[in-house]
Design a protein around this motif. Structure first.
Motif, PDB file in Angstrom:
ATOM      1  N   SER A   1      93.902  10.270 -23.467  1.00  0.00           N
ATOM      2  CA  SER A   1      94.858   8.939 -23.073  1.00  0.00           C
ATOM      3  C   SER A   1      96.083   9.011 -22.469  1.00  0.00           C
ATOM      4  CB  SER A   1      94.678   8.149 -24.576  1.00  0.00           C
ATOM      5  OG  SER A   1      95.422   8.371 -24.825  1.00  0.00           O
ATOM      6  N   ARG A   2      96.766   7.927 -21.538  1.00  0.00           N
ATOM      7  CA  ARG A   2      98.005   7.174 -21.928  1.00  0.00           C
ATOM      8  C   ARG A   2      98.701   6.510 -22.238  1.00  0.00           C
ATOM      9  NH1 ARG A   2     100.280   4.093 -17.037  1.00  0.00           N
ATOM     10  NH2 ARG A   2     100.259   2.413 -19.295  1.00  0.00           N
ATOM     11  N   PRO A   3      99.456   7.203 -23.549  1.00  0.00           N
ATOM     12  CA  PRO A   3      99.750   5.747 -24.587  1.00  0.00           C
ATOM     13  C   PRO A   3     100.965   4.796 -23.686  1.00  0.00           C
ATOM     14  CG  PRO A   3     101.380   7.710 -24.917  1.00  0.00           C
ATOM     15  CD  PRO A   3     100.034   7.637 -23.959  1.00  0.00           C
ATOM     16  N   PRO A   4     101.130   3.520 -23.191  1.00  0.00           N
ATOM     17  CA  PRO A   4     102.011   2.272 -23.394  1.00  0.00           C
ATOM     18  C   PRO A   4     103.187   2.755 -23.337  1.00  0.00           C
ATOM     19  CG  PRO A   4     101.077   0.380 -25.453  1.00  0.00           C
ATOM     20  CD  PRO A   4     100.710   2.341 -25.223  1.00  0.00           C
TER      21      PRO A   4
ATOM     22  N   ASN B   1      99.888  18.288 -19.580  1.00  0.00           N
ATOM     23  CA  ASN B   1     100.729  18.663 -20.586  1.00  0.00           C
ATOM     24  C   ASN B   1      99.951  17.640 -21.586  1.00  0.00           C
ATOM     25  OD1 ASN B   1     101.455  19.640 -22.705  1.00  0.00           O
ATOM     26  ND2 ASN B   1     103.561  18.954 -22.175  1.00  0.00           N
ATOM     27  N   THR B   2      98.854  18.076 -22.356  1.00  0.00           N
ATOM     28  CA  THR B   2      98.392  17.521 -22.843  1.00  0.00           C
ATOM     29  C   THR B   2      98.529  18.073 -24.472  1.00  0.00           C
ATOM     30  OG1 THR B   2      96.135  19.146 -22.613  1.00  0.00           O
ATOM     31  CG2 THR B   2      96.573  17.192 -21.490  1.00  0.00           C
ATOM     32  N   TRP B   3      97.531  17.097 -25.901  1.00  0.00           N
ATOM     33  CA  TRP B   3      97.970  17.379 -26.852  1.00  0.00           C
ATOM     34  C   TRP B   3      96.958  16.585 -27.521  1.00  0.00           C
ATOM     35  CZ3 TRP B   3     100.171  13.176 -30.531  1.00  0.00           C
ATOM     36  CH2 TRP B   3     100.451  13.706 -32.680  1.00  0.00           C
ATOM     37  N   VAL B   4      96.134  18.063 -28.511  1.00  0.00           N
ATOM     38  CA  VAL B   4      94.834  17.563 -29.020  1.00  0.00           C
ATOM     39  C   VAL B   4      95.521  16.612 -30.598  1.00  0.00           C
ATOM     40  CG1 VAL B   4      92.652  18.441 -30.270  1.00  0.00           C
ATOM     41  CG2 VAL B   4      93.859  19.207 -28.080  1.00  0.00           C
ATOM     42  N   VAL B   5      95.310  15.712 -30.344  1.00  0.00           N
ATOM     43  CA  VAL B   5      95.566  14.863 -31.747  1.00  0.00           C
ATOM     44  C   VAL B   5      94.419  15.176 -33.108  1.00  0.00           C
ATOM     45  CG1 VAL B   5      96.292  12.535 -32.766  1.00  0.00           C
ATOM     46  CG2 VAL B   5      96.648  12.810 -30.387  1.00  0.00           C
TER      47      VAL B   5
ATOM     48  N   LYS C   1      74.130  14.957 -28.696  1.00  0.00           N
ATOM     49  CA  LYS C   1      75.124  14.487 -29.921  1.00  0.00           C
ATOM     50  C   LYS C   1      76.807  14.948 -29.046  1.00  0.00           C
ATOM     51  CE  LYS C   1      72.537  13.397 -34.058  1.00  0.00           C
ATOM     52  NZ  LYS C   1      72.517  13.668 -35.553  1.00  0.00           N
ATOM     53  N   THR C   2      77.120  13.937 -28.745  1.00  0.00           N
ATOM     54  CA  THR C   2      79.173  13.431 -28.381  1.00  0.00           C
ATOM     55  C   THR C   2      79.790  13.717 -28.653  1.00  0.00           C
ATOM     56  OG1 THR C   2      77.895  13.920 -25.995  1.00  0.00           O
ATOM     57  CG2 THR C   2      79.977  14.054 -25.918  1.00  0.00           C
ATOM     58  N   PHE C   3      80.534  14.827 -29.200  1.00  0.00           N
ATOM     59  CA  PHE C   3      81.554  14.437 -30.558  1.00  0.00           C
ATOM     60  C   PHE C   3      82.769  14.802 -29.665  1.00  0.00           C
ATOM     61  CE2 PHE C   3      78.180  16.152 -33.447  1.00  0.00           C
ATOM     62  CZ  PHE C   3      77.953  15.620 -33.979  1.00  0.00           C
ATOM     63  N   PHE C   4      83.903  13.389 -29.641  1.00  0.00           N
ATOM     64  CA  PHE C   4      84.649  12.995 -28.812  1.00  0.00           C
ATOM     65  C   PHE C   4      86.330  13.986 -29.577  1.00  0.00           C
ATOM     66  CE2 PHE C   4      81.726  10.050 -27.945  1.00  0.00           C
ATOM     67  CZ  PHE C   4      81.562  10.553 -25.903  1.00  0.00           C
ATOM     68  N   MET C   5      86.975  13.934 -29.312  1.00  0.00           N
ATOM     69  CA  MET C   5      88.353  14.413 -29.686  1.00  0.00           C
ATOM     70  C   MET C   5      89.204  13.511 -28.876  1.00  0.00           C
ATOM     71  SD  MET C   5      87.996  16.742 -31.745  1.00  0.00           S
ATOM     72  CE  MET C   5      89.229  17.498 -32.507  1.00  0.00           C
ATOM     73  N   LYS C   6      90.187  13.325 -29.623  1.00  0.00           N
ATOM     74  CA  LYS C   6      91.315  11.963 -29.287  1.00  0.00           C
ATOM     75  C   LYS C   6      92.450  13.250 -28.763  1.00  0.00           C
ATOM     76  CE  LYS C   6      94.230   8.980 -30.467  1.00  0.00           C
ATOM     77  NZ  LYS C   6      95.197   7.994 -31.552  1.00  0.00           N
ATOM     78  N   VAL C   7      93.028  12.928 -26.901  1.00  0.00           N
ATOM     79  CA  VAL C   7      94.139  14.128 -26.541  1.00  0.00           C
ATOM     80  C   VAL C   7      94.926  12.903 -25.940  1.00  0.00           C
ATOM     81  CG1 VAL C   7      94.209  16.046 -25.184  1.00  0.00           C
ATOM     82  CG2 VAL C   7      92.112  15.823 -26.593  1.00  0.00           C
TER      83      VAL C   7
END
Length: 347
Positions: free
Chosen positions: A70-73, A263-267, A295-301
């Protein structure tokens, strides 16, 4: 206990004769162990736990690692119509507070500042830098309510009026040749370089063109990366989990799917949700298991800089988009949407 003692105990039991205490305790322990083993076997059957030897009949689900990138506001959210109307109300309330004071409260009589006040008051028709024309001492002074749908309640209109007022010199309405016009012209020449800084537009070129591949659109919203797989389905980037953690898998999926120019960051280290896909018919795996689905497990990045690039992707992806939450609902399948919608931000 030796072999002779065990034989004696068995013969005594058959003949119905009493046996020694040590032999009786041994029999009790043996019977208890046998009964416990029988109960454990019955529990396994009732719980449908297959024996270890029957490996070929085991069933399982495949595990995927998914990435919610995601790209934040980038800017503040849009004002609600009520907030915009309240802003105008506050401005006019400030104007009413300024009415009791004469201009001499602010400026000395017959000074350049006093003359500029007189010029601007003729143009503004208000003592303060208010929005719209309002005569506090006129017959319609009471009639200052903004009607529903009026242009005065629009935020962009309010900003333009404030900028227009700030850019006004006061000499625009003076007759040519007058002393005030001459003085104001000199003043205007002195302050020409002090231009009013206008705010940047909240609508970008990418918004006007509806460029869904650009990160420079919908700056007040959160955008998520969606990719199009070989079958033409839109989803988040994903791949089979290998001998790695979910966090390591998320980093690998991003590199293999959309390149290294980001340039990404895994939260965090734990998933924020999952999606279960059941097969119409189970598949036999190399390990001899019957795979019922995925079963797909999603990570927030989060993306900090860069852009997606599918030229060298290793998953056969065809396209990508940066979309807001309601835009994603229109692209993905309904069962997929029901599983991911609670993971996405409203703005």
């Amino acid at each position: 206990m030796n072999a002779g003692h065990q034989t004696t105990r068995r013969l005594a039991a058959k003949a119905g004769k009493p046996i020694c205490r040590s032999c009786k305790d041994t029999l009790s322990r043996n019977y208890a162990s046998t009964a416990a083993a029988a109960v454990q076997t019955e529990d396994q059957v009732s719980q449908h736990i297959p024996p270890v030897a029957q490996t070929s009949s085991q069933t399982a689900y495949g595990v995927n690692a998914g990435v919610v990138l995601s790209r934040p506001p980038q800017i503040t959210r849009d004002l609600h119509p009520f907030e915009s109307a309240f802003f105008l109300y506050q401005r006019r309330l400030n104007e009413r507070s300024a009415l009791p004071f004469t201009r001499y409260f602010y400026y000395k009589d017959r000074t350049p500042a006093d003359r500029e006040w007189k010029r601007k008051i003729k143009q503004r028709l208000t003592p303060a830098r208010d929005i719209g024309r309002y005569k506090g001492y006129g017959e319609e002074a009471w009639n200052d309510e903004v009607l529903v749908g009026a242009k005065e309640s629009e935020f962009n209109w309010q900003v333009e009026r404030l900028l227009e007022d700030a850019e006004t010199t006061g000499a625009e309405d003076q007759p040519p040749g007058s002393s005030e016009t001459t003085n104001s012209a000199v003043t205007q020449k002195k302050v020409e370089h002090e231009a009013v800084e206008r705010p940047m537009s909240r609508i970008t070129e990418a918004d006007k063109k509806n460029d869904v591949k650009s990160l420079n659109r919908a700056l007040q919203r959160t955008l998520y990366l969606l990719v199009k797989d070989k079958e033409g389905r839109w989803m988040f980037p994903q791949d089979r989990l290998q001998k790695e953690t979910l966090k390591e898998a998320a980093q690998r999926v991003l590199e293999y799917a959309v390149g290294v120019n980001m340039n990404t960051w895994v939260v965090g280290n734990v998933p924020i949700g999952h999606y279960q896909q059941d097969y119409a018919k189970s598949l036999k795996t190399d390990a001899g298991l019957n795979e019922l689905g995925l079963k797909t497990f999603f990570m927030k990045v989060r993306i900090m800089a860069g852009q997606a690039n599918l030229k060298e992707n290793q998953f056969g992806l065809k396209d990508f988009k940066w979309l807001a939450k309601e835009e994603i609902q229109k692209e993905v399948e309904q069962d997929y949407w029901r599983s991911i919608k609670n993971m996405l931000a409203e703005r």
